[in-house]
Design a protein around this motif. Sequence first.
Motif, PDB file in Angstrom:
ATOM      1  N   ASN A 181       0.840  -1.188   0.000  1.00  0.00           N
ATOM      2  CA  ASN A 181       0.000   0.000   0.000  1.00  0.00           C
ATOM      3  C   ASN A 181       0.881   1.246   0.000  1.00  0.00           C
ATOM      4  N   THR A 182       0.471   2.268  -0.750  1.00  0.00           N
ATOM      5  CA  THR A 182       1.241   3.513  -0.785  1.00  0.00           C
ATOM      6  C   THR A 182       1.178   4.256   0.540  1.00  0.00           C
ATOM      7  N   GLY A 183       0.314   3.779   1.452  1.00  0.00           N
ATOM      8  CA  GLY A 183       0.239   4.404   2.760  1.00  0.00           C
ATOM      9  C   GLY A 183      -0.775   5.512   2.843  1.00  0.00           C
ATOM     10  N   GLN A 184      -1.609   5.670   1.789  1.00  0.00           N
ATOM     11  CA  GLN A 184      -2.538   6.790   1.776  1.00  0.00           C
ATOM     12  C   GLN A 184      -3.975   6.345   1.532  1.00  0.00           C
ATOM     13  N   THR A 185      -4.354   5.161   2.045  1.00  0.00           N
ATOM     14  CA  THR A 185      -5.763   4.771   1.978  1.00  0.00           C
ATOM     15  C   THR A 185      -6.595   5.837   2.687  1.00  0.00           C
ATOM     16  N   GLY A 186      -7.681   6.287   2.053  1.00  0.00           N
ATOM     17  CA  GLY A 186      -8.455   7.385   2.627  1.00  0.00           C
ATOM     18  C   GLY A 186      -9.937   7.192   2.424  1.00  0.00           C
ATOM     19  N   SER A 187     -10.729   7.822   3.274  1.00  0.00           N
ATOM     20  CA  SER A 187     -12.182   7.791   3.140  1.00  0.00           C
ATOM     21  C   SER A 187     -12.748   9.057   3.751  1.00  0.00           C
ATOM     22  N   ASP A 188     -14.026   9.330   3.429  1.00  0.00           N
ATOM     23  CA  ASP A 188     -14.726  10.459   4.022  1.00  0.00           C
ATOM     24  C   ASP A 188     -16.137  10.001   4.347  1.00  0.00           C
ATOM     25  N   GLY A 189     -17.117  10.845   4.165  1.00  0.00           N
ATOM     26  CA  GLY A 189     -18.468  10.474   4.538  1.00  0.00           C
ATOM     27  C   GLY A 189     -19.174   9.579   3.556  1.00  0.00           C
ATOM     28  N   SER A 190     -18.613   9.394   2.325  1.00  0.00           N
ATOM     29  CA  SER A 190     -19.353   8.603   1.341  1.00  0.00           C
ATOM     30  C   SER A 190     -18.480   7.695   0.488  1.00  0.00           C
ATOM     31  N   ILE A 191     -17.174   7.941   0.358  1.00  0.00           N
ATOM     32  CA  ILE A 191     -16.340   7.117  -0.519  1.00  0.00           C
ATOM     33  C   ILE A 191     -15.037   6.729   0.176  1.00  0.00           C
ATOM     34  N   LYS A 192     -14.458   5.612  -0.317  1.00  0.00           N
ATOM     35  CA  LYS A 192     -13.160   5.147   0.178  1.00  0.00           C
ATOM     36  C   LYS A 192     -12.285   4.864  -1.023  1.00  0.00           C
ATOM     37  N   GLN A 193     -10.965   5.104  -0.884  1.00  0.00           N
ATOM     38  CA  GLN A 193     -10.007   4.820  -1.950  1.00  0.00           C
ATOM     39  C   GLN A 193      -8.736   4.257  -1.348  1.00  0.00           C
ATOM     40  N   SER A 194      -7.989   3.534  -2.191  1.00  0.00           N
ATOM     41  CA  SER A 194      -6.678   3.039  -1.764  1.00  0.00           C
ATOM     42  C   SER A 194      -5.844   2.757  -3.004  1.00  0.00           C
ATOM     43  N   ALA A 195      -4.521   2.898  -2.865  1.00  0.00           N
ATOM     44  CA  ALA A 195      -3.589   2.618  -3.958  1.00  0.00           C
ATOM     45  C   ALA A 195      -2.488   1.697  -3.438  1.00  0.00           C
ATOM     46  N   ALA A 196      -1.984   0.820  -4.325  1.00  0.00           N
ATOM     47  CA  ALA A 196      -0.915  -0.123  -3.952  1.00  0.00           C
ATOM     48  C   ALA A 196       0.030  -0.283  -5.130  1.00  0.00           C
ATOM     49  N   PHE A 197       1.237  -0.812  -4.871  1.00  0.00           N
ATOM     50  CA  PHE A 197       2.224  -0.931  -5.945  1.00  0.00           C
ATOM     51  C   PHE A 197       3.082  -2.173  -5.732  1.00  0.00           C
ATOM     52  N   ALA A 198       3.737  -2.548  -6.820  1.00  0.00           N
ATOM     53  CA  ALA A 198       4.739  -3.617  -6.785  1.00  0.00           C
ATOM     54  C   ALA A 198       5.726  -3.360  -7.910  1.00  0.00           C
ATOM     55  N   VAL A 199       7.030  -3.587  -7.662  1.00  0.00           N
ATOM     56  CA  VAL A 199       8.068  -3.469  -8.689  1.00  0.00           C
ATOM     57  C   VAL A 199       8.395  -4.882  -9.171  1.00  0.00           C
ATOM     58  N   GLN A 200       8.258  -5.103 -10.488  1.00  0.00           N
ATOM     59  CA  GLN A 200       8.381  -6.445 -11.039  1.00  0.00           C
ATOM     60  C   GLN A 200       9.853  -6.801 -11.288  1.00  0.00           C
ATOM     61  N   SER A 201      10.259  -7.926 -10.774  1.00  0.00           N
ATOM     62  CA  SER A 201      11.657  -8.361 -10.965  1.00  0.00           C
ATOM     63  C   SER A 201      11.882  -8.932 -12.358  1.00  0.00           C
ATOM     64  N   SER A 202      10.827  -9.417 -12.995  1.00  0.00           N
ATOM     65  CA  SER A 202      10.968  -9.991 -14.331  1.00  0.00           C
ATOM     66  C   SER A 202       9.721  -9.670 -15.140  1.00  0.00           C
ATOM     67  N   ALA A 203       9.857  -9.778 -16.453  1.00  0.00           N
ATOM     68  CA  ALA A 203       8.730  -9.482 -17.334  1.00  0.00           C
ATOM     69  C   ALA A 203       7.649 -10.554 -17.178  1.00  0.00           C
ATOM     70  N   GLY A 204       6.401 -10.160 -17.409  1.00  0.00           N
ATOM     71  CA  GLY A 204       5.314 -11.122 -17.313  1.00  0.00           C
ATOM     72  C   GLY A 204       3.977 -10.415 -17.328  1.00  0.00           C
ATOM     73  N   THR A 205       2.975 -11.057 -16.739  1.00  0.00           N
ATOM     74  CA  THR A 205       1.612 -10.526 -16.677  1.00  0.00           C
ATOM     75  C   THR A 205       1.191 -10.426 -15.222  1.00  0.00           C
ATOM     76  N   VAL A 206       0.552  -9.340 -14.858  1.00  0.00           N
ATOM     77  CA  VAL A 206       0.081  -9.146 -13.485  1.00  0.00           C
ATOM     78  C   VAL A 206      -1.401  -8.838 -13.495  1.00  0.00           C
ATOM     79  N   ASP A 207      -2.075  -9.223 -12.408  1.00  0.00           N
ATOM     80  CA  ASP A 207      -3.516  -8.999 -12.279  1.00  0.00           C
ATOM     81  C   ASP A 207      -3.832  -8.779 -10.801  1.00  0.00           C
ATOM     82  N   PRO A 208      -3.514  -7.607 -10.244  1.00  0.00           N
ATOM     83  CA  PRO A 208      -3.745  -7.360  -8.811  1.00  0.00           C
ATOM     84  C   PRO A 208      -5.233  -7.398  -8.466  1.00  0.00           C
ATOM     85  N   GLN A 209      -5.549  -8.095  -7.352  1.00  0.00           N
ATOM     86  CA  GLN A 209      -6.935  -8.324  -6.939  1.00  0.00           C
ATOM     87  C   GLN A 209      -7.192  -7.606  -5.604  1.00  0.00           C
ATOM     88  N   TRP A 210      -8.131  -6.664  -5.628  1.00  0.00           N
ATOM     89  CA  TRP A 210      -8.552  -5.975  -4.409  1.00  0.00           C
ATOM     90  C   TRP A 210      -9.721  -6.743  -3.783  1.00  0.00           C
TER      91      TRP A 210
END
Length: 631
Positions: free
Chosen positions: A224-253
């Motif tokens: 997590n980027t450390g900045q998950t946030g919410s207020d009175g009606s919505i929530k958001q979050s961001a995350a990251f990963a640095v890939q060591s090798s080429a390929g396909t990724v499909d992050p699941q929340w």
Amino acid sequence: MGKKTMYASVAGLLAVALIATSCTESVSPERTRYVPSFSYSPNGVALNRTNSTMGSSGSLLVKGFNPTNPHHGDAIVATFFWVGSTNVIDSVVDVLTTSPFTPVGNHYTLVEYVTAGGYSMATYIATNVQNFPDPNTDPGQRDILAVAAYLSQPVSDGGVTLSSWTGLEDNFTAALGSHSSKTGSGTEPMYAHADPISVNAGALVYTVTMSGLWGLDGPQGFTNTGQTGSDGSIKQSAAFAVQSSAGTVDPQWGWFFGAQDTWLVSTLALNTATSGVTTGDLTATTTTSGSDIDPDGFLVAVDGGTGQAVAVNGSVTFSALAAGSHSVGISGLAANCAAEGANPQTVTVTAGATATAAFSVTCAATSGNLTVNTTTSGSSIPASYTVSVDGGESQTIASTGSVSFANLSATSHTVALAVSSNCTVSGGASQTTTVPGGGTATVSYAVTCITPPGDLAVTTTSSGANIPSGYTVTVDGAQSQTIPSTGSVTFTNLSAASHTAVLTVPANCTVSGGPSRTVTVPSGGTAPLSYSVSCNAPPVVNAGPDESTLTGLLYTLRWSFTDANHNGPWTYTINWGDGTTSSGTTSTEGSFSTGHTYVTVLPRNFTVTVKVRDAAGAAASDPKVIKVLLL
């Protein structure tokens, strides 16, 4: 004059929006040029700075990297969240949080916009950011870098999450890899993700999600980027990963829905920088002299690319250009302006340095002034009139006075004077004149005014029965108009004096107070005149059908009448047709019986006529035939 509306400068945007919010002067402090650095890092991609805010509203979503700025050469990822189903972001810019704000000028590109279920999310990216205090060289952090989104419509709820990254490719086109967005909905816990994307070795994978106020788990193997946030009606979050090798990724929340709601996910890849410093900056400057200088500035483009706006005496910097020769051209000049010397110019950019392309522009005078004079005589003279040029914005001019129109094009113009209805303009209110370049043309008007006339408003109300559709009203025996039986008409432009009005009605109608009236019409005003009319309808008589009777016997006539006005008492007369009559008075309408005896030696027919007259004198009758037979 220039056609640069699509490329409004950052400085112009801030003058309207950010500076307005700071309640200070609209002139930004002089910019400090910071020594640029670049994004290459032998250690690869790493998260540098992050921050976010939620619960914002209005037409501006903005957040700074307080308390510490990113580094020069970083890439910035800014994701904006709001409640709404339309992309209302007009532009994304960065500023220093000085007072007033100072534009920085890094370019932010929209990578993904996604909307569903009344939620919207847009991710913008800027690579190789420059021109702000770097914590390595300015540890005091006197100015903080902020990123702002300007909205075409205000939102009720929104926010932004920011992150800066070292080690990403400087060139945006080379930096951006695969990216994808997707939406979905559910009523119970579920996984949310975009389509799988392909990723190069060493690349950054950034994923962001948005929904309502539910529990949320990040993708496995992501930080997590450390900045998950919410207020009175919505929530958001961001995350990251640095890939060591080429390929396909499909992050699941993992969203833990407990009722129907919608989720949004965007995932993107940014490539790592693969070399050291290979780019430099180029600053184009403009110096403009002469008259009628193009007020909205010009456009400067490098190598035929998209032009950037520059003030008539200003500068614009193109960052991270490849080292080598570049073609720099200025355009968007008004017809009366020309660039001196070569255009475009060829300029050599050195890696890690800033090259300069200087343009001198000269503008010739193409405008002049116009003075309009008025003199007025007569009576009831108003205080002022209005005058306009070429149908444009008008000015107020005294009835005897003058006004000036400045900076009109040196060509033919149409001047129009608008006066009161009681005034006339000698020679006409519209005149054509030619304005000389750098000079002044003069147009003069002579106006004559008279005491304004007035109006007479006539109204009628009618009651009773047998009312006609209208009457005739005549003023001073000359002007006549048809007026509805209950309605109104207006006589306009009557002299401010006494007038006689006469209402003509049918014979069955009477006018309360008489049909002739005397009314005084005020100057410039309206005199009211009201008539009340009463109309009468004669009774409706029914003598009954033809009948027969015997001579010498009493015959009974049964007859009736009605009156729409109920205008009694009524008198009646029955002519029996044999030289005799019967008469009487009644105070009610309805049916009646009257007897009569016919005496004849031979069979004979007699015509009986029943006549009824109301209290106003209106009468009607009805005949029938009586056949008298012998015994």
